[in-house]
Design a protein around this motif. Structure first.
Motif, PDB file in Angstrom:
ATOM      1  N   GLY A 162      -0.963  18.056   4.874  1.00  0.00           N
ATOM      2  CA  GLY A 162      -1.823  16.881   4.776  1.00  0.00           C
ATOM      3  C   GLY A 162      -2.014  16.378   3.360  1.00  0.00           C
ATOM      4  N   ALA A 163      -0.944  16.413   2.558  1.00  0.00           N
ATOM      5  CA  ALA A 163      -1.066  16.081   1.142  1.00  0.00           C
ATOM      6  C   ALA A 163      -0.720  14.634   0.821  1.00  0.00           C
ATOM      7  N   ILE A 164      -0.393  13.830   1.828  1.00  0.00           N
ATOM      8  CA  ILE A 164       0.059  12.463   1.567  1.00  0.00           C
ATOM      9  C   ILE A 164      -0.896  11.473   2.238  1.00  0.00           C
ATOM     10  N   ALA A 165      -1.244  10.419   1.495  1.00  0.00           N
ATOM     11  CA  ALA A 165      -2.148   9.400   2.020  1.00  0.00           C
ATOM     12  C   ALA A 165      -1.853   8.064   1.354  1.00  0.00           C
ATOM     13  N   PRO A 166      -2.213   6.941   1.999  1.00  0.00           N
ATOM     14  CA  PRO A 166      -2.064   5.641   1.338  1.00  0.00           C
ATOM     15  C   PRO A 166      -2.946   5.591   0.091  1.00  0.00           C
ATOM     16  N   ASP A 167      -2.514   4.835  -0.914  1.00  0.00           N
ATOM     17  CA  ASP A 167      -3.279   4.797  -2.160  1.00  0.00           C
ATOM     18  C   ASP A 167      -4.677   4.200  -1.979  1.00  0.00           C
ATOM     19  N   SER A 168      -4.857   3.434  -0.906  1.00  0.00           N
ATOM     20  CA  SER A 168      -6.168   2.817  -0.663  1.00  0.00           C
ATOM     21  C   SER A 168      -7.162   3.771  -0.004  1.00  0.00           C
ATOM     22  N   PRO A 221       6.335   4.374  -5.931  1.00  0.00           N
ATOM     23  CA  PRO A 221       5.498   3.308  -5.361  1.00  0.00           C
ATOM     24  C   PRO A 221       6.249   1.995  -5.181  1.00  0.00           C
ATOM     25  N   VAL A 222       7.322   1.784  -5.936  1.00  0.00           N
ATOM     26  CA  VAL A 222       8.101   0.551  -5.807  1.00  0.00           C
ATOM     27  C   VAL A 222       8.983   0.600  -4.566  1.00  0.00           C
ATOM     28  N   ALA A 223       9.593   1.768  -4.316  1.00  0.00           N
ATOM     29  CA  ALA A 223      10.523   1.899  -3.193  1.00  0.00           C
ATOM     30  C   ALA A 223       9.831   2.152  -1.860  1.00  0.00           C
ATOM     31  N   CYS A 224       8.614   2.705  -1.892  1.00  0.00           N
ATOM     32  CA  CYS A 224       7.902   3.050  -0.660  1.00  0.00           C
ATOM     33  C   CYS A 224       7.706   1.826   0.224  1.00  0.00           C
ATOM     34  N   VAL A 225       8.042   1.950   1.514  1.00  0.00           N
ATOM     35  CA  VAL A 225       7.903   0.834   2.462  1.00  0.00           C
ATOM     36  C   VAL A 225       6.695   1.020   3.375  1.00  0.00           C
ATOM     37  N   ASP A 226       5.859   2.011   3.071  1.00  0.00           N
ATOM     38  CA  ASP A 226       4.603   2.188   3.786  1.00  0.00           C
ATOM     39  C   ASP A 226       4.800   2.462   5.280  1.00  0.00           C
ATOM     40  N   CYS A 227       5.853   3.211   5.608  1.00  0.00           N
ATOM     41  CA  CYS A 227       6.101   3.481   7.030  1.00  0.00           C
ATOM     42  C   CYS A 227       5.267   4.643   7.549  1.00  0.00           C
ATOM     43  N   GLY A 228       4.834   5.535   6.670  1.00  0.00           N
ATOM     44  CA  GLY A 228       4.001   6.662   7.077  1.00  0.00           C
ATOM     45  C   GLY A 228       4.755   7.846   7.634  1.00  0.00           C
ATOM     46  N   ALA A 229       6.096   7.798   7.619  1.00  0.00           N
ATOM     47  CA  ALA A 229       6.861   8.925   8.165  1.00  0.00           C
ATOM     48  C   ALA A 229       6.577  10.213   7.401  1.00  0.00           C
ATOM     49  N   CYS A 230       6.370  10.103   6.099  1.00  0.00           N
ATOM     50  CA  CYS A 230       6.116  11.287   5.279  1.00  0.00           C
ATOM     51  C   CYS A 230       4.781  11.933   5.621  1.00  0.00           C
ATOM     52  N   MET A 260       0.851  -1.188   0.000  1.00  0.00           N
ATOM     53  CA  MET A 260       0.000   0.000   0.000  1.00  0.00           C
ATOM     54  C   MET A 260       0.893   1.247   0.000  1.00  0.00           C
ATOM     55  N   PRO A 261       1.466   1.617  -1.148  1.00  0.00           N
ATOM     56  CA  PRO A 261       2.338   2.794  -1.184  1.00  0.00           C
ATOM     57  C   PRO A 261       1.566   4.070  -0.917  1.00  0.00           C
ATOM     58  N   HIS A 262       2.277   5.073  -0.442  1.00  0.00           N
ATOM     59  CA  HIS A 262       1.672   6.368  -0.199  1.00  0.00           C
ATOM     60  C   HIS A 262       1.751   7.223  -1.461  1.00  0.00           C
ATOM     61  N   VAL A 263       0.887   8.221  -1.510  1.00  0.00           N
ATOM     62  CA  VAL A 263       0.752   9.050  -2.712  1.00  0.00           C
ATOM     63  C   VAL A 263       0.705  10.511  -2.297  1.00  0.00           C
ATOM     64  N   ILE A 264       1.429  11.365  -3.022  1.00  0.00           N
ATOM     65  CA  ILE A 264       1.338  12.811  -2.825  1.00  0.00           C
ATOM     66  C   ILE A 264       0.247  13.337  -3.740  1.00  0.00           C
ATOM     67  N   THR A 265      -0.624  14.161  -3.198  1.00  0.00           N
ATOM     68  CA  THR A 265      -1.782  14.648  -3.947  1.00  0.00           C
ATOM     69  C   THR A 265      -1.614  16.108  -4.339  1.00  0.00           C
ATOM     70  N   GLN A 266      -2.632  16.680  -4.939  1.00  0.00           N
ATOM     71  CA  GLN A 266      -2.543  18.016  -5.525  1.00  0.00           C
ATOM     72  C   GLN A 266      -2.256  19.123  -4.521  1.00  0.00           C
ATOM     73  N   SER A 267      -2.481  18.884  -3.242  1.00  0.00           N
ATOM     74  CA  SER A 267      -2.229  19.944  -2.270  1.00  0.00           C
ATOM     75  C   SER A 267      -0.774  19.998  -1.824  1.00  0.00           C
ATOM     76  N   CYS A 268       0.117  19.246  -2.514  1.00  0.00           N
ATOM     77  CA  CYS A 268       1.552  19.284  -2.213  1.00  0.00           C
ATOM     78  C   CYS A 268       2.071  20.710  -2.298  1.00  0.00           C
ATOM     79  N   CYS A 269       2.880  21.119  -1.314  1.00  0.00           N
ATOM     80  CA  CYS A 269       3.414  22.492  -1.302  1.00  0.00           C
ATOM     81  C   CYS A 269       4.916  22.530  -1.571  1.00  0.00           C
ATOM     82  N   SER A 270       5.535  21.352  -1.833  1.00  0.00           N
ATOM     83  CA  SER A 270       6.979  21.266  -2.087  1.00  0.00           C
ATOM     84  C   SER A 270       7.815  21.747  -0.905  1.00  0.00           C
ATOM     85  N   ASP A 271       7.328  21.535   0.305  1.00  0.00           N
ATOM     86  CA  ASP A 271       8.054  21.922   1.512  1.00  0.00           C
ATOM     87  C   ASP A 271       9.359  21.132   1.654  1.00  0.00           C
TER      88      ASP A 271
END
Length: 560
Positions: A59-65, A43-52, A1-12
């Motif tokens: 709040g721009a990052i969420a699991p793909d599910s 998505p291949v390298a992501c280990v789904d740790c949730g640190a990001c 379940m890789p995480h995904v950055i969405t449109q509200s990304c601010c490039s912080d």
């Protein structure tokens, strides 16, 4: 379940450093970071740790599910940034861990570094944060408004509340013990640059690019012309634009320029007011939108679809929330550009544009029409705008679009700062990596620094200012360590006395929190995020109001 950055990304960039496996790029040390439309999770390298997720300030990052239907296109967008690789290979061959850039270290014995930061927007707050990573620094932040955070408060569209969430980070920065707010204080009016230097080792200007580039065609003096930036400020309740004349009694609005701000304005002008009523939109703007007769907003661009200035994330967000159409001729232009496009991002934009429906007759539902290869020629009307005449770019063909409001969105310009040099051509303060320089001699101007748009021009996103400010602060600290900055000649306590003698209505951090609490309370009464004050006098009055009892404040904090 890789995480995904969405449109509200601010490039912080905080997510980059938080990731233990280096699966978020481009990183701040990579060449493409400053111009990247967003960051991308592999998505291949992501280990789904949730640190990001914890590191992201908006709040721009969420699991793909757990993505909404509107966010699903970002799964492919994140994955498409990375090259294919053999099965079992987690990281691209050239991948390396993103370096965690060390905070600059003050190394002058017991000396305390004191810095004045002029401007409390993202660049200013990121600079303050970087300076306060160590004990031997004191930061005083000045802003001419009684409320802080600059364009995050007044320039981000009200329906993008996730993006505005970065203010929670800024609030935490402002609560540090060696941080002081001097709000409702204008440098150059209440206190001069030289006076600031008497009380600080350095002055760091993060004042942005406050002026709009103006369209130089006949008729721009007519009522019914404004800029998209001014309109967004009016929508957000900025006190300088609260009285802006935004006439929405005509069925069509034309916006010249097709960057992200143009899309923001078009989206708000065609949105359902009931949806906006839950946001922090100004009461005045909401009332005008409820009575709007607008049925179409035309976003007109000089160039073709392949050169569209808006970012891919914003286009995805727009087409998922609004009715967006093209004329048949513009559809043909999209198909032509798509057939020859080689750039990945440009091709992705064109693929979305190619799926848009062809414009039919206007109906009851407001819509947005993207129009291309239209060069503004003159504004039509006598007492007020009645339309815009364009030339088909590269030809003598005229195209007239009837409209009751014309908004321009063609870029920004920095403004000169008293006592500092200014580059009129680039509209920035001349500098070398944040150190202000005298263009006549090429020498650094002692004690003067810049960050943000006044340093690099109007490029990048909210979070881009973080790496920009880090660079300036690093150089400032190096200069302090090298003994290049003069020690303040006045005692620290005298600064507060001086400012209050000249501006009795100065607003400090406690005053800002009183304003914030009052706006939030007003919002809770109406089921909204907040109801803003749009008048400076009202803000100052709220800042001076007695603090609520401790128990009530604690309860309010838990409910937010």
């Amino acid at each position: 379940m890789p995480h995904v950055i969405t449109q509200s990304c601010c490039s912080d960039g905080s997510c980059v450093y938080a990731c233990p496996v280096n699966c978020i790029h481009p990183s701040p040390d990579e060449p493409g970071f400053a111009t990247a439309e967003m960051l991308y999770i592999d998505p291949v390298a992501c280990v789904d740790c949730g640190a990001c997720v914890s590191a992201c300030p908006v709040g721009a990052i969420a699991p793909d599910s757990k993505l909404t239907d509107k966010q699903l296109p970002f799964i492919e967008l994140n994955a498409g940034f990375y090259p294919e690789r053999p099965a079992g290979v987690k990281l691209p061959p050239t991948s390396k861990l993103a370096p965690v850039l060390p905070a600059p270290q003050v190394r002058r014995g017991e000396a305390e570094l004191t810095v004045a930061v002029v401007g409390s927007g993202p660049a200013g707050m990121y600079a303050a944060d970087e300076l306060l990573t160590q004990k031997g620094v004191r930061v005083n932040v000045f802003d001419k408004l009684p409320t802080p955070f600059g364009l995050v408060r007044a320039g981000v569209a009200p329906d993008h509340q996730h993006t505005k969430g970065v203010t929670k980070l800024f609030d935490r920065i402002s609560k540090q013990p060696r941080f002081t707010f001097y709000l409702n204080v204008e440098v150059g009016q209440h206190i001069s640059h030289d006076e600031l230097l008497k009380h600080h080792h350095a002055v760091l200007y993060t004042v942005g690019a406050p002026n709009d580039r103006r369209l130089d065609i006949g008729g721009m003096e007519l009522p019914g012309t404004a800029t998209a930036t001014e309109t967004v400020a009016w929508i957000n309740g900025h006190p300088d634009f609260a009285g802006l004349d935004v006439d929405l009694r005509h069925e069509r609005v034309v916006v010249v320029g097709n960057g992200n701000v143009a899309l923001d304005v078009a989206r708000i002008l065609t949105a359902n007011p009931d949806d906006l009523a839950r946001t922090d939109i100004s009461d005045t703007a909401l009332a005008v939108l409820r009575g709007s007769a607008v049925r179409e907003v035309v976003i007109a661009a000089r160039r073709g679809p392949v050169d569209s200035a808006f970012t891919l994330p914003e286009l995805i967000g727009l087409t998922s929330t609004a009715e967006v159409v093209l004329d048949a001729g513009d559809h043909d232009l999209v198909e032509q550009d798509l057939a020859t496009a080689t750039d990945t991002l440009a091709k992705a934009k064109l693929e979305i544009l190619a799926k848009l429906p062809v414009a039919a007759e206007l109906t009851g539902r407001p819509r947005i029409r993207l129009a291309y290869r239209l060069t503004p020629h003159r504004v039509l009307g006598t007492d007020r705008v009645s339309g815009v005449e364009f030339l088909r770019t590269g030809t003598d063909e005229t195209v007239r679009i009837e409209a009751g409001l014309l908004l321009t969105s063609i870029g920004y310009r920095g403004a000169p700062i008293a006592d500092l040099p200014f580059d009129e051509a680039d509209a920035v303060v001349p500098n070398r990596d944040g150190r202000v320089i005298d263009p006549a001699t090429g020498a650094a101007v002692t004690g003067a620094y810049v960050a943000g748009w006044i340093k690099r021009g109007p490029t990048g996103f909210i979070g881009t200012n973080k790496s920009c400010s880090m660079q300036t602060v690093s150089n400032l600290v190096d200069d302090f360590n090298a003994g290049l900055l003069a020690d303040p000649s006045a005692r620290p306590a005298l600064l507060d006395n001086l400012i209050r003698s000249r501006q009795p209505e100065v607003v400090d951090a406690r005053g800002w929190r009183a304003i914030d609490a009052a706006e939030t309370a007003r919002g809770e009464e109406q089921g909204r995020v907040r109801v803003k004050f749009t008048d400076v006098a009202d803000m100052v009055a709220a800042a001076a109001a007695p603090a609520a009892p401790l128990a009530k404040r604690l309860l309010a904090g838990l409910l937010r």
